[in-house]
Design a protein around this motif. Structure first.
Motif, PDB file in Angstrom:
ATOM      1  N   SER A 148      27.567  35.678 -17.314  1.00  0.00           N
ATOM      2  CA  SER A 148      26.227  36.274 -17.250  1.00  0.00           C
ATOM      3  C   SER A 148      26.309  37.685 -17.814  1.00  0.00           C
ATOM      4  N   LYS A 149      25.174  38.200 -18.253  1.00  0.00           N
ATOM      5  CA  LYS A 149      25.188  39.546 -18.855  1.00  0.00           C
ATOM      6  C   LYS A 149      23.818  40.192 -18.736  1.00  0.00           C
ATOM      7  N   LEU A 150      23.813  41.500 -18.540  1.00  0.00           N
ATOM      8  CA  LEU A 150      22.574  42.267 -18.663  1.00  0.00           C
ATOM      9  C   LEU A 150      22.660  43.060 -19.956  1.00  0.00           C
ATOM     10  N   ASN A 151      21.694  42.880 -20.837  1.00  0.00           N
ATOM     11  CA  ASN A 151      21.599  43.709 -22.039  1.00  0.00           C
ATOM     12  C   ASN A 151      20.451  44.677 -21.809  1.00  0.00           C
ATOM     13  N   PHE A 152      20.721  45.979 -21.947  1.00  0.00           N
ATOM     14  CA  PHE A 152      19.690  46.959 -21.577  1.00  0.00           C
ATOM     15  C   PHE A 152      18.793  47.376 -22.736  1.00  0.00           C
ATOM     16  N   LYS A 153      19.329  47.470 -23.953  1.00  0.00           N
ATOM     17  CA  LYS A 153      18.508  47.815 -25.140  1.00  0.00           C
ATOM     18  C   LYS A 153      17.461  48.874 -24.798  1.00  0.00           C
ATOM     19  N   ARG A 154      17.956  50.049 -24.400  1.00  0.00           N
ATOM     20  CA  ARG A 154      17.039  51.105 -23.939  1.00  0.00           C
ATOM     21  C   ARG A 154      16.184  51.669 -25.073  1.00  0.00           C
ATOM     22  N   ALA A 210      21.828  47.766 -32.459  1.00  0.00           N
ATOM     23  CA  ALA A 210      21.713  46.420 -33.026  1.00  0.00           C
ATOM     24  C   ALA A 210      22.872  45.532 -32.584  1.00  0.00           C
ATOM     25  N   PHE A 211      22.636  44.227 -32.576  1.00  0.00           N
ATOM     26  CA  PHE A 211      23.711  43.227 -32.499  1.00  0.00           C
ATOM     27  C   PHE A 211      23.691  42.545 -33.869  1.00  0.00           C
ATOM     28  N   PRO A 212      24.706  42.776 -34.705  1.00  0.00           N
ATOM     29  CA  PRO A 212      24.684  42.158 -36.041  1.00  0.00           C
ATOM     30  C   PRO A 212      24.768  40.625 -35.964  1.00  0.00           C
ATOM     31  N   TRP A 213      24.573  39.955 -37.099  1.00  0.00           N
ATOM     32  CA  TRP A 213      24.608  38.486 -37.134  1.00  0.00           C
ATOM     33  C   TRP A 213      25.900  37.966 -36.525  1.00  0.00           C
ATOM     34  N   HIS A 214      25.788  37.082 -35.560  1.00  0.00           N
ATOM     35  CA  HIS A 214      26.980  36.501 -34.923  1.00  0.00           C
ATOM     36  C   HIS A 214      26.619  35.181 -34.251  1.00  0.00           C
ATOM     37  N   GLN A 215      27.668  34.466 -33.862  1.00  0.00           N
ATOM     38  CA  GLN A 215      27.538  33.363 -32.908  1.00  0.00           C
ATOM     39  C   GLN A 215      28.267  33.849 -31.657  1.00  0.00           C
ATOM     40  N   ASP A 216      27.825  33.463 -30.477  1.00  0.00           N
ATOM     41  CA  ASP A 216      28.571  33.827 -29.260  1.00  0.00           C
ATOM     42  C   ASP A 216      29.882  33.039 -29.209  1.00  0.00           C
ATOM     43  N   PHE A 217      29.914  31.918 -29.921  1.00  0.00           N
ATOM     44  CA  PHE A 217      31.027  30.971 -29.844  1.00  0.00           C
ATOM     45  C   PHE A 217      32.430  31.569 -30.093  1.00  0.00           C
ATOM     46  N   ALA A 222      20.488  31.033 -21.177  1.00  0.00           N
ATOM     47  CA  ALA A 222      19.078  31.251 -20.851  1.00  0.00           C
ATOM     48  C   ALA A 222      18.894  32.764 -20.787  1.00  0.00           C
ATOM     49  N   MET A 223      18.125  33.301 -21.728  1.00  0.00           N
ATOM     50  CA  MET A 223      17.938  34.759 -21.831  1.00  0.00           C
ATOM     51  C   MET A 223      16.584  35.092 -21.219  1.00  0.00           C
ATOM     52  N   ILE A 224      16.619  35.777 -20.084  1.00  0.00           N
ATOM     53  CA  ILE A 224      15.383  36.088 -19.348  1.00  0.00           C
ATOM     54  C   ILE A 224      14.930  37.489 -19.761  1.00  0.00           C
ATOM     55  N   VAL A 236      23.366  30.951 -34.878  1.00  0.00           N
ATOM     56  CA  VAL A 236      23.554  32.252 -35.541  1.00  0.00           C
ATOM     57  C   VAL A 236      22.345  33.122 -35.193  1.00  0.00           C
ATOM     58  N   HIS A 237      22.614  34.313 -34.670  1.00  0.00           N
ATOM     59  CA  HIS A 237      21.512  35.184 -34.251  1.00  0.00           C
ATOM     60  C   HIS A 237      21.900  36.654 -34.352  1.00  0.00           C
ATOM     61  N   ARG A 238      20.919  37.517 -34.256  1.00  0.00           N
ATOM     62  CA  ARG A 238      21.135  38.972 -34.245  1.00  0.00           C
ATOM     63  C   ARG A 238      19.949  39.634 -33.576  1.00  0.00           C
ATOM     64  N   SER A 239      20.085  40.930 -33.295  1.00  0.00           N
ATOM     65  CA  SER A 239      18.891  41.682 -32.912  1.00  0.00           C
ATOM     66  C   SER A 239      18.979  43.072 -33.510  1.00  0.00           C
ATOM     67  N   ALA A 240      17.784  43.610 -33.813  1.00  0.00           N
ATOM     68  CA  ALA A 240      17.674  44.932 -34.435  1.00  0.00           C
ATOM     69  C   ALA A 240      17.782  46.010 -33.353  1.00  0.00           C
ATOM     70  N   ASP A 278      11.837  50.133 -23.085  1.00  0.00           N
ATOM     71  CA  ASP A 278      13.096  49.399 -22.914  1.00  0.00           C
ATOM     72  C   ASP A 278      12.890  47.919 -23.237  1.00  0.00           C
ATOM     73  N   ARG A 279      13.973  47.253 -23.646  1.00  0.00           N
ATOM     74  CA  ARG A 279      13.923  45.792 -23.825  1.00  0.00           C
ATOM     75  C   ARG A 279      15.129  45.206 -23.092  1.00  0.00           C
ATOM     76  N   ARG A 280      14.961  45.076 -21.755  1.00  0.00           N
ATOM     77  CA  ARG A 280      16.079  44.590 -20.938  1.00  0.00           C
ATOM     78  C   ARG A 280      16.044  43.064 -20.854  1.00  0.00           C
TER      79      ARG A 280
HETATM   80  O1  LIG Z   1      20.202  41.372 -26.448  1.00  0.00           O
HETATM   81  C1  LIG Z   1      20.307  41.220 -27.661  1.00  0.00           C
HETATM   82  O2  LIG Z   1      19.530  41.718 -28.442  1.00  0.00           O
HETATM   83  C2  LIG Z   1      21.424  40.448 -28.292  1.00  0.00           C
HETATM   84  C3  LIG Z   1      21.934  39.393 -27.426  1.00  0.00           C
HETATM   85  C4  LIG Z   1      23.169  38.826 -28.014  1.00  0.00           C
HETATM   86  O3  LIG Z   1      23.169  38.377 -29.119  1.00  0.00           O
HETATM   87  C5  LIG Z   1      24.375  38.871 -27.233  1.00  0.00           C
HETATM   88  O4  LIG Z   1      24.388  39.454 -26.153  1.00  0.00           O
HETATM   89  O5  LIG Z   1      25.377  38.313 -27.720  1.00  0.00           O
END
Ligand SMILES: O=C(O)CCC(=O)C(=O)O
Length: 262
Positions: free
Chosen positions: A119-125, A131-138, A155-157, A221-225, A232-234
């Motif tokens: 599990s993880k909390l991403n805070f994106k204050r 940014a999270f560049p293009w990646h797979q979590d795999f 599941a990203m809430i 494959v995903h990323r975020s700016a 905030d975008r928690r």
């Molecule tokens: O929270 C995000 O914008 C990126 C989430 C993500 O890709 C990750 O945590 O691996």
């Protein structure tokens, strides 16, 4: 968006479940997240942590069994993420058996019995969330869990409204079907996707109201700016796997396993 199983050849591989949690529930989860963060940060700032610096310069500290990841380029310390985290709060821990989450994850994964992977909390204050560049979590999970990492669904809430300006996630529909994507060998962590060899032009950026949930597999494959907005975008990420398998925290990280992957 309906949830289509990953093994369906037509699936995009992810689904947005708008407003799965109502405003009061989402606010309560946000308060639980901030309470955990305050406790863990206090301990980290008082020197009770074990520090690791990643090859890309990111600083990670281990406190109370969780890894606290600092934002890389801020004047004052700002936490980027905290993982694993649900074990630090009863309110967050209860989500592992919440039917509104487990039903769509079961359907996407195609497994009836689920267990926690991590599990993880991403805070994106506001203004500083990076940014999270293009990646797979795999690939990261593969270094710990080996081939079992294929069977992890997140599941990203969204604890806040998510917009393009505050760093919405972009995902490449169907990209999970191609398996592990070629990685960028010139990049210091060795974990990111090489976009010269992986098509990302069909990516979809998902905006959503607070309380919505995005479900997706570790191979997408995903990323975020970065968050350039004033809000905030928690988000709270629960990563499920078939029941009976060890959680990520019990598995040693073996970087050399990356050599198995493209
Ligand atoms: O929270 C995000 O914008 C990126 C989430 C993500 O890709 C990750 O945590 O691996």
């Amino acid at each position: 968006m309906s949830v289509t199983p990953l093994h369906d050849p037509q699936t995009r591989g992810f689904a947005l479940l708008p407003r799965l949690f109502d405003a009061a529930e989402t606010a309560a989860l946000g308060e639980a997240a901030e309470a955990v963060l305050a406790r863990v940060t206090e301990r980290a700032l008082h020197g009770q942590a074990e520090v690791t610096v990643w090859p890309d310069g990111h600083r990670l500290e281990r406190v109370d069994g969780a890894t606290l990841h600092w934002e890389p380029n801020t004047d004052a310390p700002v936490v980027r993420s905290l993982s694993p985290v649900t074990q630090l709060s009863a309110a967050l821990d209860a989500l592992w058996t919440e039917p509104r989450l487990t039903a769509p994850v079961r359907r996407l994964l195609g497994h009836d019995r689920l267990g926690p992977f991590t599990s993880k909390l991403n805070f994106k204050r506001a203004g500083v969330g990076s940014a999270f560049p293009w990646h797979q979590d795999f690939p990261y999970w593969y270094c710990c869990a080996g081939p079992a990492a294929r069977d992890v669904v997140t599941a990203m809430i969204y604890l806040d409204e998510v917009t393009v300006a505050n760093g919405a996630l972009s995902l490449v529909p169907g990209s999970h079907r191609a398996g592990p994507a070629p990685r960028d060998r010139a990049e210091p962590t060795g974990l990111l996707v090489d976009t010269a060899r992986t098509g990302v032009s069909g990516a979809v950026t998902v905006e959503a109201p607070a309380g919505s949930v995005l479900v997706f597999p570790g191979l997408i494959v995903h990323r975020s700016a970065p968050n350039t907005s004033g809000t905030d975008r928690r988000s709270l990420l629960l990563c499920f796997q078939p029941a009976g398998r060890p959680p990520l925290a019990e598995l040693p990280y073996r970087h050399e396993r990356l050599a198995d992957l493209p």
